[in-house]
Design an enzyme around this catalytic site. Sequence first.
Site, short mmCIF file in Angstrom:
data_model
loop_
_atom_site.label_atom_id
_atom_site.label_comp_id
_atom_site.label_asym_id
_atom_site.label_seq_id
_atom_site.Cartn_x
_atom_site.Cartn_y
_atom_site.Cartn_z
N GLU A 68 0.86 -1.19 0.00
CA GLU A 68 0.00 0.00 0.00
C GLU A 68 0.89 1.24 0.00
OE1 GLU A 68 -3.28 1.07 -0.08
OE2 GLU A 68 -2.33 3.03 0.17
N LYS A 106 -26.17 -0.35 10.45
CA LYS A 106 -27.02 0.07 9.34
C LYS A 106 -28.09 -0.98 9.08
CE LYS A 106 -27.26 0.50 4.45
NZ LYS A 106 -26.65 0.21 3.18
N CYS A 626 -26.90 -2.12 24.48
CA CYS A 626 -26.41 -1.26 23.40
C CYS A 626 -24.91 -1.50 23.23
CB CYS A 626 -26.69 0.20 23.75
SG CYS A 626 -25.95 1.37 22.60
C1 LIG Z 1 -18.62 9.92 -4.22
C2 LIG Z 1 -18.49 8.46 -3.94
C3 LIG Z 1 -19.28 7.88 -2.96
C4 LIG Z 1 -19.16 6.51 -2.70
N1 LIG Z 1 -19.96 5.93 -1.76
C5 LIG Z 1 -19.95 4.59 -1.61
C6 LIG Z 1 -20.78 3.95 -0.66
O1 LIG Z 1 -21.50 4.60 0.10
N2 LIG Z 1 -20.73 2.59 -0.57
C7 LIG Z 1 -19.91 1.85 -1.38
O2 LIG Z 1 -19.95 0.62 -1.32
N3 LIG Z 1 -19.07 2.44 -2.23
C8 LIG Z 1 -19.07 3.77 -2.37
N4 LIG Z 1 -18.22 4.36 -3.24
C9 LIG Z 1 -17.26 3.51 -3.95
C10 LIG Z 1 -16.10 3.10 -3.06
O3 LIG Z 1 -15.49 4.22 -2.51
C11 LIG Z 1 -15.09 2.33 -3.86
O4 LIG Z 1 -15.74 1.49 -4.76
C12 LIG Z 1 -14.18 1.51 -2.99
O5 LIG Z 1 -13.43 2.36 -2.19
C13 LIG Z 1 -13.27 0.70 -3.89
O6 LIG Z 1 -12.29 0.09 -3.15
P1 LIG Z 1 -10.90 -0.28 -3.81
O7 LIG Z 1 -10.22 -1.13 -2.79
O8 LIG Z 1 -11.07 -0.77 -5.17
O9 LIG Z 1 -10.14 1.11 -3.97
P2 LIG Z 1 -9.58 2.06 -2.84
O10 LIG Z 1 -10.39 1.97 -1.62
O11 LIG Z 1 -9.37 3.38 -3.47
O12 LIG Z 1 -8.16 1.41 -2.51
C14 LIG Z 1 -7.09 1.45 -3.41
C15 LIG Z 1 -5.82 1.51 -2.60
O13 LIG Z 1 -4.70 1.39 -3.46
C16 LIG Z 1 -3.70 2.28 -3.02
N5 LIG Z 1 -2.81 2.54 -4.16
C17 LIG Z 1 -3.04 3.33 -5.23
N6 LIG Z 1 -1.98 3.28 -6.06
C18 LIG Z 1 -1.09 2.43 -5.50
C19 LIG Z 1 0.19 1.96 -5.90
N7 LIG Z 1 0.77 2.35 -7.04
N8 LIG Z 1 0.82 1.08 -5.09
C20 LIG Z 1 0.25 0.66 -3.92
N9 LIG Z 1 -0.94 1.10 -3.50
C21 LIG Z 1 -1.62 1.96 -4.29
C22 LIG Z 1 -4.47 3.50 -2.56
O14 LIG Z 1 -3.71 4.30 -1.68
C23 LIG Z 1 -5.66 2.84 -1.88
O15 LIG Z 1 -5.45 2.61 -0.51
C24 LIG Z 1 -18.27 5.73 -3.47
C25 LIG Z 1 -17.46 6.32 -4.43
C26 LIG Z 1 -17.57 7.68 -4.67
C27 LIG Z 1 -16.70 8.29 -5.73
#
Ligand SMILES: Cc1cc2nc3c(=O)[nH]c(=O)nc-3n(C[C@H](O)[C@H](O)[C@H](O)COP(=O)(O)OP(=O)(O)OC[C@H]3O[C@@H](n4cnc5c(N)ncnc54)[C@H](O)[C@@H]3O)c2cc1C
Length: 633
Positions: A68, A106, A626
């Site tokens: 990460e 939730k 709770c």
């Molecule tokens: C406005 C908005 C609201 C949202 N609300 C919701 C919601 O209420 N419920 C829901 O389910 N989803 C929601 N989402 C979607 C959700 O945020 C994402 O789908 C989710 O975070 C995806 O997880 P991920 O692990 O793919 O990516 P991320 O959580 O972004 O994790 C990716 C990780 O990779 C790391 N990284 C990046 N590049 C590198 C690299 N080169 N080397 C090593 N590490 C790296 C980053 O630092 C990060 O920690 C929302 C999205 C948006 C835009």
Amino acid sequence: MVYAPIRRFANLRHDCPDISDSMLLNSNNQTEFTGVADVVVAGAGIIGLCYAIHLKNISPHLEINVFEKSSSPTQKIGESTLSSFSRFVSGDIIPHDYFLRLFGLKDGLQFYCVDERGLSVTSEDIGGLDLSFQLDRRMSELFLTMWAQKIGINVYHGVGTDFKVMPEDAFAISANGDKDGVAAPNQEIGTAMNHFTAPQVLLDDASQSLATSVKAKLVCDATGFSRRLTSKFGNRETFKGGWNCDAYWAYFQETDVKTEDRLDHWNYPATKHICFPEGWGWFIKLISWEKSPLSNLMDLISYVIDNAKRNVSARDIPSTTVLSEMFDCPFEFITSIGWAVRNDHKFPDNLEEYGATESERKFTYFKRKYPTLERLMDNSYAILPNYYGKKTYFVRKSMAFQSPVVAGDGWLAIGNSAGFTNPLISPGINAGIGGAFYAAMLTQEIFAAPEESSRAVMKKSANAFQAYHHDFMMPRLNQMNRFWYSMFRDHRLFEAMIPSFWAVGVQEIDHLYGASFVAEDVNWVVGAGTADFQTYSKAVLDVLEPTFDGVAPTEDAVEKVQALSKQLRRRLHDRYPGNKWGCYLRKYDDSLRIVPGKHERDIGGKYTCIQCVGCKYWMHNFSDFCLICGTPK
Ligand SMILES: Cc1cc2nc3c(=O)[nH]c(=O)nc-3n(C[C@H](O)[C@H](O)[C@H](O)COP(=O)(O)OP(=O)(O)OC[C@H]3O[C@@H](n4cnc5c(N)ncnc54)[C@H](O)[C@@H]3O)c2cc1C
């Protein structure tokens, strides 16, 4: 017996004040870095960590390294979760009541639709089917990191990842997943294997305590929107349909919720949505640990994990308030509020009068445009300036996209790196869990294959994953959004379609809501994966989309959609007569017919939530006290 608290990380920080966050986190790995791993996961976000955890659960012998780039977990948008995540937690990690010491409770979804003048309000809801969590993403990623470390996965913070890949044409598989495109192994680049070849993984380690690369047999790109590996196989693809969505959000303190009279059940611990012709807004109340020091939080999480691992009953774990005092970890309730709006409407010329930055202006514009929203916000929520650092308001534009290639020789991509559509119905985490789960199942098969056929299994798996994620999941999710956004244009459409969506998405209630996430759930895709949804939403869009004139649908279109929705509900009721819908929907009977004057769910749902007389937060009906403050039911 509950085990005594240990202040290992707080003591470490006390004894070595210069220790960085990433060193503190990395000190929790059980084994040393060796420079070799079976699987490397890039990105310790929620989806990458869930993939790693499920893979370790089903293939304990595999060596998994997660890298990460951030020095420690930080806040991210994406807080609301649904049954996919909650069943994944109980099946793959820990029973809910441990988790509910750390995260907001939730129960379900509540929708309120305001008309174009923002005055009249129609409400729809679903709940009582399962319990889930409102996540503080710093806490969720920290908990999942420490759980992964506990089960033998090495997670390294402060280590960015990059990849060296073979030329795109030789490496990529076809976008529709049905052509023979996986290249022959190249012994010069990547990890030389006699079966398949993973991209070479380069490490950028801020502390310079690891190496500059790691040899992996298979890599999983979970780098989120930065798409570290998928970007090498093509630019983002956007979906057909002409419009995309932008989001504007900020964080608030609930001041005094005076809305119950106007917005039914506003206080209930559901994710609340206010829908309007250009889009919708979310209201998510969560437990924030933002003000807790990292080392103290790590001690608190270790304590919960260690007790759970030693089979101490969740009943005996102290309440959130006591844990907070024991480990000196302050927590508070905050509310995430934001709008996700279509980008094919025009903002007024005087937009600069709405605030200092683009995100503040656009957030404030929608708040002021709809009187129901404005009154709600002004009466009940106070902005938390700079709560998560330098910014108060946040923006993400053109959210819907997918990566053209999501699997290839020796690699798979999951979560946002593979694609994202819209936060509506929370597909990011919840459909994302399906993708991560399926990717882990395929990884298990790839490693289990005999050496002579492993290349063929890799190729078959990459094609299957491409077909699933790129050709099935993402287009379905996009169709779901077009369907929902079309529905926000008129109260009558909203009323007709929401219960119909529950009917197609949930299908047979007792079948879908099991205790853990299983392989059959992978195709659910938060409801968009069902064949009934596909047929129904296509029929609705065929009626509505050609009639779009800015806001209002024609009367004829409304009547057609009402008729389609009624027929669908009748058909599904006949197919699943055992569904007791009245227990899950406040306004409907068991046959999904509206009951005038009905405002509460019938008794008999799987869950319900009760307000605590002590802290005024909510507990579920199976708990006799709770979980937040310990007050008896
Ligand atoms: C406005 C908005 C609201 C949202 N609300 C919701 C919601 O209420 N419920 C829901 O389910 N989803 C929601 N989402 C979607 C959700 O945020 C994402 O789908 C989710 O975070 C995806 O997880 P991920 O692990 O793919 O990516 P991320 O959580 O972004 O994790 C990716 C990780 O990779 C790391 N990284 C990046 N590049 C590198 C690299 N080169 N080397 C090593 N590490 C790296 C980053 O630092 C990060 O920690 C929302 C999205 C948006 C835009």
